[in-house]
Scaffold this motif. Sequence first.
Motif, mmCIF file in Angstrom:
data_model
loop_
_atom_site.group_PDB
_atom_site.id
_atom_site.type_symbol
_atom_site.label_atom_id
_atom_site.label_comp_id
_atom_site.label_asym_id
_atom_site.label_seq_id
_atom_site.Cartn_x
_atom_site.Cartn_y
_atom_site.Cartn_z
ATOM 1 N N TYR A 53 26.195 -24.753 -4.161
ATOM 2 C CA TYR A 53 25.005 -25.090 -4.948
ATOM 3 C C TYR A 53 25.213 -26.417 -5.675
ATOM 4 O O TYR A 53 24.312 -27.253 -5.718
ATOM 5 C CB TYR A 53 24.683 -23.974 -5.951
ATOM 6 C CG TYR A 53 23.499 -24.317 -6.824
ATOM 7 C CD1 TYR A 53 22.204 -24.123 -6.360
ATOM 8 C CD2 TYR A 53 23.676 -24.873 -8.087
ATOM 9 C CE1 TYR A 53 21.106 -24.473 -7.148
ATOM 10 C CE2 TYR A 53 22.591 -25.221 -8.874
ATOM 11 C CZ TYR A 53 21.315 -25.020 -8.402
ATOM 12 O OH TYR A 53 20.239 -25.373 -9.170
ATOM 13 N N VAL A 54 26.403 -26.605 -6.248
ATOM 14 C CA VAL A 54 26.702 -27.870 -6.940
ATOM 15 C C VAL A 54 26.565 -29.037 -5.956
ATOM 16 O O VAL A 54 25.979 -30.068 -6.267
ATOM 17 C CB VAL A 54 28.102 -27.841 -7.588
ATOM 18 C CG1 VAL A 54 28.453 -29.191 -8.195
ATOM 19 C CG2 VAL A 54 28.194 -26.732 -8.638
ATOM 20 N N LYS A 55 27.075 -28.841 -4.746
ATOM 21 C CA LYS A 55 26.956 -29.891 -3.717
ATOM 22 C C LYS A 55 25.490 -30.153 -3.360
ATOM 23 O O LYS A 55 25.099 -31.296 -3.126
ATOM 24 C CB LYS A 55 27.738 -29.505 -2.463
ATOM 25 C CG LYS A 55 29.226 -29.595 -2.631
ATOM 26 C CD LYS A 55 29.890 -29.232 -1.303
ATOM 27 C CE LYS A 55 31.376 -29.411 -1.331
ATOM 28 N NZ LYS A 55 31.975 -29.150 -0.006
ATOM 29 N N ALA A 56 24.690 -29.095 -3.318
ATOM 30 C CA ALA A 56 23.263 -29.260 -3.014
ATOM 31 C C ALA A 56 22.574 -30.075 -4.111
ATOM 32 O O ALA A 56 21.713 -30.909 -3.819
ATOM 33 C CB ALA A 56 22.593 -27.899 -2.850
ATOM 34 N N VAL A 57 22.961 -29.860 -5.357
ATOM 35 C CA VAL A 57 22.407 -30.646 -6.460
ATOM 36 C C VAL A 57 22.824 -32.112 -6.310
ATOM 37 O O VAL A 57 22.022 -33.023 -6.513
ATOM 38 C CB VAL A 57 22.852 -30.077 -7.823
ATOM 39 C CG1 VAL A 57 22.519 -31.040 -8.962
ATOM 40 C CG2 VAL A 57 22.206 -28.719 -8.056
ATOM 41 N N ILE A 58 24.076 -32.332 -5.925
ATOM 42 C CA ILE A 58 24.555 -33.703 -5.711
ATOM 43 C C ILE A 58 23.755 -34.365 -4.593
ATOM 44 O O ILE A 58 23.354 -35.527 -4.712
ATOM 45 C CB ILE A 58 26.069 -33.705 -5.407
ATOM 46 C CG1 ILE A 58 26.847 -33.270 -6.656
ATOM 47 C CG2 ILE A 58 26.533 -35.076 -4.915
ATOM 48 C CD1 ILE A 58 28.310 -32.957 -6.408
#
Length: 104
Positions: A53-58
């Motif tokens: 999810y953090v990567k998707a936000v990035i």
Amino acid sequence: MGLGLQVERECNELSTTMQEEQEALGGTVQIILKLPDGREIPHDFHIGQSVGYVKAVIQRDYGHVVANTTLTLGGKTLIDPMCLTDYPEIKPSEGAVFVVTVKS
């Protein structure tokens, strides 16, 4: 039951479900993202969210494709399906710094 009461009941049920989901994700933690261009950007995430999810936000905010992005914390590579809670180094009271690297 009138349509107005039915809609109100459904909205209340949806609101309760969303609240339960937020509670399941836990509190928030501030993560500093050290981007490849040198910027350090703070983001708040729920402690129960995944590394993916953090990567998707990035990807959404900075355009770095998830598949090409690696996050590290203290030299340790973070794995996509793991939750932030799976890493004891990440404490909501202290936050954390993720180094973002992107392969081209």
